[in-house]
Design an enzyme around this catalytic site. Structure first.
Site, short mmCIF file in Angstrom:
data_model
loop_
_atom_site.label_atom_id
_atom_site.label_comp_id
_atom_site.label_asym_id
_atom_site.label_seq_id
_atom_site.Cartn_x
_atom_site.Cartn_y
_atom_site.Cartn_z
N ARG A 122 7.15 -10.20 14.19
CA ARG A 122 5.58 -10.06 13.63
C ARG A 122 5.28 -11.55 13.77
O ARG A 122 5.86 -12.36 13.33
CB ARG A 122 5.77 -9.82 12.14
CG ARG A 122 6.16 -8.41 11.84
CD ARG A 122 5.92 -7.84 10.31
NE ARG A 122 7.06 -6.78 10.28
CZ ARG A 122 7.36 -5.87 9.13
NH1 ARG A 122 6.44 -6.36 8.12
NH2 ARG A 122 7.75 -4.93 9.01
N SER A 215 3.49 -3.51 9.84
CA SER A 215 3.70 -2.78 8.62
C SER A 215 2.87 -3.15 7.56
O SER A 215 1.57 -2.83 7.64
CB SER A 215 5.08 -2.97 8.19
OG SER A 215 5.54 -2.08 7.20
N HIS A 216 3.05 -3.69 6.51
CA HIS A 216 2.43 -3.89 5.25
C HIS A 216 1.56 -5.17 5.44
O HIS A 216 0.60 -5.35 4.73
CB HIS A 216 3.00 -3.94 3.85
CG HIS A 216 3.99 -5.05 3.98
ND1 HIS A 216 5.28 -5.14 4.86
CD2 HIS A 216 4.26 -6.68 3.43
CE1 HIS A 216 5.78 -6.22 4.76
NE2 HIS A 216 5.08 -7.06 3.75
N ASP A 380 1.70 2.44 3.17
CA ASP A 380 1.56 1.28 3.64
C ASP A 380 0.91 1.45 5.20
O ASP A 380 0.88 2.65 5.75
CB ASP A 380 2.52 0.14 3.59
CG ASP A 380 3.99 0.56 4.61
OD1 ASP A 380 3.91 1.81 5.03
OD2 ASP A 380 4.38 -0.27 5.10
N ASP A 382 2.15 1.27 8.27
CA ASP A 382 3.02 2.19 9.26
C ASP A 382 3.52 3.48 8.44
O ASP A 382 4.61 3.97 9.07
CB ASP A 382 4.11 1.38 10.03
CG ASP A 382 5.08 0.72 9.07
OD1 ASP A 382 4.72 0.48 7.87
OD2 ASP A 382 6.44 0.61 9.40
N ASP A 384 5.76 3.94 6.10
CA ASP A 384 7.06 4.18 5.70
C ASP A 384 7.36 3.66 4.14
O ASP A 384 8.31 4.26 3.52
CB ASP A 384 8.23 3.11 6.53
CG ASP A 384 7.80 1.83 6.57
OD1 ASP A 384 6.77 1.42 6.05
OD2 ASP A 384 8.55 1.03 7.28
N ARG A 385 6.25 3.01 3.48
CA ARG A 385 6.50 2.79 2.11
C ARG A 385 5.46 3.64 1.32
O ARG A 385 4.60 4.19 1.78
CB ARG A 385 5.74 1.35 1.98
CG ARG A 385 6.59 -0.03 2.36
CD ARG A 385 6.13 -1.14 2.02
NE ARG A 385 6.62 -2.11 2.74
CZ ARG A 385 6.97 -3.33 2.41
NH1 ARG A 385 6.22 -3.70 1.24
NH2 ARG A 385 7.56 -4.32 2.87
N THR A 447 18.73 -6.64 2.18
CA THR A 447 17.23 -6.09 2.38
C THR A 447 17.12 -5.80 3.70
O THR A 447 17.38 -6.29 4.74
CB THR A 447 16.39 -7.20 1.92
OG1 THR A 447 16.56 -7.54 0.59
CG2 THR A 447 15.03 -6.93 2.28
N GLU A 466 14.60 1.04 -1.66
CA GLU A 466 14.39 -0.61 -1.73
C GLU A 466 13.33 -0.68 -2.71
O GLU A 466 12.59 0.10 -2.88
CB GLU A 466 14.04 -1.36 -0.53
CG GLU A 466 15.13 -1.20 0.63
CD GLU A 466 14.63 -1.93 1.93
OE1 GLU A 466 15.22 -3.24 1.87
OE2 GLU A 466 13.70 -1.58 2.69
N SER A 468 11.18 -2.71 -2.63
CA SER A 468 9.68 -2.84 -1.95
C SER A 468 9.16 -1.62 -1.51
O SER A 468 8.49 -1.76 -0.47
CB SER A 468 10.19 -3.95 -0.83
OG SER A 468 11.13 -3.12 -0.09
N LYS A 479 12.62 4.49 6.10
CA LYS A 479 12.10 4.89 4.84
C LYS A 479 10.77 5.61 5.00
O LYS A 479 10.36 5.58 5.98
CB LYS A 479 11.78 3.56 3.76
CG LYS A 479 11.03 2.56 4.26
CD LYS A 479 10.77 1.25 3.65
CE LYS A 479 10.13 0.11 4.30
NZ LYS A 479 10.68 -0.66 5.41
#
Ligand code: VG1
Ligand code: CO
Length: 656
Positions: A122, A215-216, A380, A382, A384-385, A447, A466, A468, A479
């Site tokens: 990233r 991601s986020h 989020d 992508d 996954d959260r 993590t 997780e 997060s 996730k």
């Protein structure tokens, strides 16, 4: 055969090849070679001594295709004139091209800092858009994979719709083709969530896949871009591969790129370029098929269409915008207005696509407002959260995974029982208690989702999570935000089975409180200090390491007594790989913990994370606010670390 003979053979085999020099081969360019049914041809040659050596001995990957052509049929390759041949400019050494396109070897130089963090690489978009930045990393990745996962392979390509994804997709497609990949399955418009890419890799038995997402992290011209690579069982590439990629980025010399036109990704369809195929697929179909096997969709539909239940989903203008309507509304019958911020935007509407109490502010306001719905959720960038909220009630992600595991009977996929449970180290111990109660194998990993993959592949883990906002199961190897929301909807539906219209429902809060009564409550909070000065953050970490080095069992921290202080290390029980320096832990005799980590997903400065946890068996105290319950430990955490002194920060950026 000597090099000169090889050249001579080539010359005598074609009238078109009039001379061979070390420069651009203008005439040779007009000489396609066909092999067998004409599967390979070349249109130009730029020779270099190393290339010709490789040509002859077939030992270099960059020239091996050429070698195969030339020495097939005992070196009597058939050459025929070709009109539409292309001559390459000097400096870009063209090698050989499968039918339909030409492969160019573009010279490049290593670029500093292309090390993947917790999940992919990233950086600021600007950096990724600089010459060869993305191309170098993609080529380094292909150079790191075993040949069978490159040549003739099938790869999936998805992304969260953020700024630069469209251009990036074309770059990735061209380099994949240049390296001999046979097929790319790409989500329409380059869209596919992280869990969907994982699902597609598995469903289509692909060799791996790319996810274009930070991601986020926020998106847009001024913000972040990122790329993740997942392997054949759909799991994030393990460190053994990401380390190799990083190594290759430090010595990269050339990028192999197919000279094919940009592919239209906005419509479903198949595009063929010789032996290389790009198939634009529906990003939802395979994933939805899988979810239908995992959950009881009839049960979910009965809840989402019930007058007594109201649901809100905030897609945060990110990738789940492409999934929420087809799944929640079209398939499960939720009212159209259940989904908001449901159109993926390149800059996520200017927001921070991180489903937490700070950045998913709009959802939080609704769920804590008057006449709040029964269940609210967000996902989020992508997909996954997930964040799950009840009416005026927040489910911490650490609790969420424990509660989903405890209610596995509500999910048909788990009908034959759970194989095991796992959580990342900073995640609270709520899941440990469920594992104990259910007599299940339990794992504590560093993590990052990549550490769960091996456990799942080995059949040792069914549910993991997780702190997060990451929750998932072994239906994929990521996730999965929508999965977690469907899991919660399933629990609520299951708990309210048989309820008559108008009867009061068992709420999200009821479910959580009942769980705490049975298992006790693990109060948990995370403080994030985003974009701190890196040197100051590193100094703080060194300071904590020195405390740990001199600490001993029984040391007093206010009312807390130290059990152990260490730097978390993990040995993978499946492949024996070791991950060290995964977080500084202070564990106290009552099980309370303070953990410090530096984020591995940021793109600027350092983000310090402090995780605080305390177990409370006393039901009377379960209604306390987490910040209140944890106040003494939080104060200790700030004082041990001297965070304010080192960073100048008086307040965290985000509190979870
Ligand atoms: C964060 C989270 C971690 C998560 C990772 C990737 O990493 O803490 O639990 O796996 O993001 O999630 P870090 O190193 O910043 O703490 V995602 O949704 O950004 O792919
Ligand atoms: Co994510």
């Amino acid at each position: 055969m000597a090099l000169t003979t090889a050249a001579a053979t080539l010359q005598t085999t074609s009238r078109q090849l009039s001379s061979i020099s070390s420069n651009v081969r203008a005439n040779a360019a007009a000489a396609p070679i066909s092999q067998n049914a004409g599967a390979l041809r070349f249109e130009s040659l730029t020779t270099s001594p190393s290339c010709w050596t490789a040509l002859h001995f077939s030992s270099s990957r960059s020239c091996s295709v050429m070698g195969e052509v030339l020495w097939s049929n005992g070196g009597a390759a058939r050459l025929a004139p070709k009109r539409d041949s292309v001559v390459r400019a000097a400096g870009a050494s063209t090698v050989v091209q499968p039918e339909g396109f030409q492969v160019t070897t573009v010279p490049t130089k290593p670029i500093e800092g292309q090390k993947t963090g917790t999940s992919g690489l990233r950086k600021k978009v600007k950096e990724f858009m600089s010459p060869n930045y993305l191309a170098n990393w993609i080529q380094a990745l292909f150079d790191s994979l075993p040949d069978e996962d490159v040549k003739g392979s099938t790869l999936v390509l998805g992304g969260d719709g953020r700024y630069f994804n469209k251009e990036a997709a074309q770059i990735i497609i061209k380099i994949a083709a240049g390296n001999g990949v046979a097929k790319i399955l790409v989500g329409r418009d380059g869209i596919a969530s992280t869990p969907a890419v994982s699902a597609i890799i598995r469903a289509r038995k692909a060799n791996g896949g790319f996810i274009m997402s930070a991601s986020h992290n926020p998106g847009g011209p001024k913000y972040d871009w990122g790329i993740k690579f997942n392997y054949s069982s759909g799991q994030p590439a393990p460190e053994a591969i990401t380390d190799k990629i990083y190594g290759n980025t430090q010595s990269i010399k050339e990028i192999k790129q197919a000279d094919i036109p940009d592919v239209n990704l906005s419509e479903l369809g198949v595009h063929k370029f010789g032996d290389f195929t790009v198939e634009v697929i529906d990003p939802v179909a395979d994933y939805l098929d899988l979810l239908e096997q995992v959950f009881d969709f009839d049960l979910l539909k009965s809840l989402l269409t019930s007058k007594d239940f109201r649901f809100k989903f905030d897609a945060m203008h990110a990738v789940t915008g492409a999934y929420a309507k087809p799944i929640f509304v079209d398939r499960l019958g939720a009212p159209e207005d259940s989904v908001f911020n449901g159109v993926p935007l390149e800059d996520f509407g200017g927001g921070h696509p991180d489903p937490n109490l700070t950045y998913a502010e709009e959802l939080v306001k609704i769920m804590y407002g008057p006449d709040a719905p029964d269940l609210g959720a967000a996902s989020d960038g992508d997909g996954d959260r997930n964040m799950v909220l009840g009416n005026h009630f927040f489910i911490t992600p650490s609790d969420s995974v424990a509660m989903i595991a405890a209610y596995a009977e509500a999910i048909p996929y788990f009908r034959s029982g759970l194989k095991g449970l796992a959580r990342s180290m900073p995640t609270s111990g709520a899941l440990d208690r469920v594992a104990k109660e259910l007599g299940l194998p339990f794992f504590e990993t560093p993590t990052g989702w990549k550490f769960f993959g091996n456990l799942m592949d080995a059949g040792k883990c069914s549910v993991c999570g997780e702190e997060s906002f990451g929750t998932g199961s072994d239906h994929v190897r990521e996730k999965d935000g929508i999965w977690a929301v469907l899991a919660w909807l399933s629990i609520v539906a299951y708990k309210n089975k048989g309820k008559k219209e108008g009867e009061e429902l068992v709420s999200v809060a009821d479910i959580a409180k009942e769980h705490w009564r049975k298992y006790g409550r693990n109060f948990f909070s995370r403080y994030d200090y985003e974009e701190c000065d890196s040197d100051s953050a590193n100094k703080m970490v060194e300071h904590l390491r020195s405390i740990i080095a001199s600490s001993k069992k029984g040391d007093k921290y206010g009312p807390y007594e130290l059990e152990v202080a260490d730097d978390f290390a993990y040995t993978d029980p499946i492949d024996g790989s070791v991950a060290t320096k995964q977080g500084l832990r202070f564990i106290f005799s009552d099980g309370s913990r303070i953990i410090y980590r530096l984020s591995g997903t940021g793109s600027a400065g350092a983000t310090i994370r402090i995780y605080i946890e305390q177990y409370e068996p006393d039901t009377k105290k379960h209604d306390l606010d987490a910040q209140e319950a944890l106040k003494p430990l939080i104060d200790i955490a700030l004082s041990i670390s001297k965070l304010q002194e080192f960073t100048g920060r008086t307040k965290p950026t985000v509190i979870t």
